[in-house]
Write an enzyme that holds these catalytic residues in place. Structure first.
Site, PDB file in Angstrom:
ATOM      1  N   PRO A 133      44.987 -22.449  23.837  1.00 22.99           N
ATOM      2  CA  PRO A 133      46.234 -21.707  23.998  1.00 22.99           C
ATOM      3  C   PRO A 133      46.899 -22.075  25.317  1.00 22.99           C
ATOM      4  O   PRO A 133      46.210 -22.320  26.297  1.00 22.99           O
ATOM      5  CB  PRO A 133      45.788 -20.239  24.038  1.00 22.99           C
ATOM      6  CG  PRO A 133      44.329 -20.220  23.834  1.00 22.99           C
ATOM      7  CD  PRO A 133      43.803 -21.611  23.947  1.00 22.99           C
ATOM      8  N   GLU A 134      48.226 -22.137  25.330  1.00 25.43           N
ATOM      9  CA  GLU A 134      48.918 -22.438  26.565  1.00 25.43           C
ATOM     10  C   GLU A 134      49.194 -21.145  27.319  1.00 25.43           C
ATOM     11  O   GLU A 134      49.007 -20.058  26.787  1.00 25.43           O
ATOM     12  CB  GLU A 134      50.229 -23.164  26.258  1.00 25.43           C
ATOM     13  CG  GLU A 134      50.052 -24.267  25.254  1.00 25.43           C
ATOM     14  CD  GLU A 134      50.621 -25.609  25.691  1.00 25.43           C
ATOM     15  OE1 GLU A 134      51.195 -25.698  26.773  1.00 25.43           O
ATOM     16  OE2 GLU A 134      50.458 -26.568  24.932  1.00 25.43           O
ATOM     17  N   LYS A 158      45.119 -19.413  32.177  1.00 19.15           N
ATOM     18  CA  LYS A 158      44.555 -19.155  30.857  1.00 19.15           C
ATOM     19  C   LYS A 158      43.559 -18.009  30.861  1.00 19.15           C
ATOM     20  O   LYS A 158      42.839 -17.792  29.897  1.00 19.15           O
ATOM     21  CB  LYS A 158      43.935 -20.436  30.325  1.00 19.15           C
ATOM     22  CG  LYS A 158      45.061 -21.431  30.088  1.00 19.15           C
ATOM     23  CD  LYS A 158      44.614 -22.770  29.679  1.00 19.15           C
ATOM     24  CE  LYS A 158      45.854 -23.652  29.582  1.00 19.15           C
ATOM     25  NZ  LYS A 158      45.520 -25.010  29.234  1.00 19.15           N
TER      26      LYS A 158
END
Ligand SMILES: [Zn+2]
Length: 289
Positions: A2-3, A55
């Site tokens: 995931p960004e 993150k």
């Protein structure tokens, strides 16, 4: 992976859903977490704050404990009403946090730890995190300096390095380079200061554009349709990412792709819009301007 915008959305959604509420139930499959719950009691504490840093996602409880989670490849947080059935199997549950009106479930997260403010300062991988692109106090000039401090890295690798700036993932990496006309395999040391600032402010713009238009209260985490082109047509939402062999949206040249860095992440670029070598004259001109 995931960004940063995904985690940011998750944090914002959890923040809205949980902050100010008292934890009525806490469950986890991680033995070390249950021990902290047993020793310190998470139930009965109020959720004070949920935030994203790069993150990482942090949940701050009253009285000190901080739950730190990292989504890695497949981790995701969902929010449900009590009694609502989960959209992922119970076996994928890692952490579950309930209040009177909300059940927040972390599925498939691989890192979950309890910390104090003090222990967070020493947590490897977290302590050295660069400034977050999504924070209000992000300054592209300062981030450019951090970027330029890695002259031997290729630009595409350096953008993913979370100690430079926190939040860029593999999708945005290629599109940021394209938007700035920078070949992702150039060494950071070949960048002009202006190019470095351009990369950082473009990164900030792309990530912000992907968190602005969210989301009702029942939204879980953002899963797709990431955009960089600002075009309405869903098939035209990215510049180069995963467009190998297709015509460049600016010049028509076929987009190229190659694995990059130790992690062999796919990188995409346009050979015409992003020349590998910039002329010395151009460099001098841009340095002096
Ligand atoms: Zn092109």
């Amino acid at each position: 992976m995931p960004e940063g915008d995904t985690i940011f959305r998750a944090a914002r959604t959890l923040n809205r859903a949980l902050v100010g509420s008292v934890v009525t139930q806490f469950e986890t499959v991680f033995p070390r977490l249950s021990r902290v719950d047993f020793d310190e009691g998470i139930c009965g504490r109020t959720v004070e704050h949920v935030e994203a840093r790069g993150k990482w996602l942090l949940v701050q409880f009253s009285g000190g404990p901080i739950l730190l989670t990292h989504m890695l490849m497949s981790g995701i947080w969902h929010i449900y009403r009590p009694g609502e059935s989960w959209r992922l199997p119970r076996s994928a549950m890692r952490v579950m946090l309930a209040t009177e009106s909300i059940v927040a479930v972390a599925f498939n997260i691989q890192i979950a730890e309890f910390h104090t403010k003090e222990s967070l300062r020493h947590r490897a991988g977290f302590a050295g995190l660069g400034p977050s692109l999504l924070e209000d106090d992000f300054v592209p000039d300062d981030a450019a300096k951090r970027l330029l401090a890695n002259p031997d890295l290729e630009v595409g690798e350096a953008l993913l390095k979370q100690s430079v700036v926190a939040g860029i993932g593999n999708v945005f990496k290629s599109d940021i380079c394209f938007a700035c006309g920078v070949h992702p395999f150039r060494k950071v040391g070949s960048l002009t200061r202006r190019e470095a600032i351009d990369l950082m402010s473009t990164a900030q713009r792309f990530l912000l554009a992907n968190v602005i238009n969210s989301a009702g209260p029942q939204i879980v985490t953002y899963t797709g349709m990431r955009r960089t082109t600002a075009r309405g047509n869903p098939s035209e939402r990215l510049w180069v990412y995963k467009r190998m062999g297709k015509p460049c949206r600016r010049c028509g040249a076929p987009i190229q792709s190659r694995k990059q860095g130790l992690d062999a992440r796919s990188t995409f670029w346009c050979p015409q819009c992003q020349p590998l070598r910039i002329s010395v004259l151009e460099k001098v001109r841009s340095r002096n301007s």
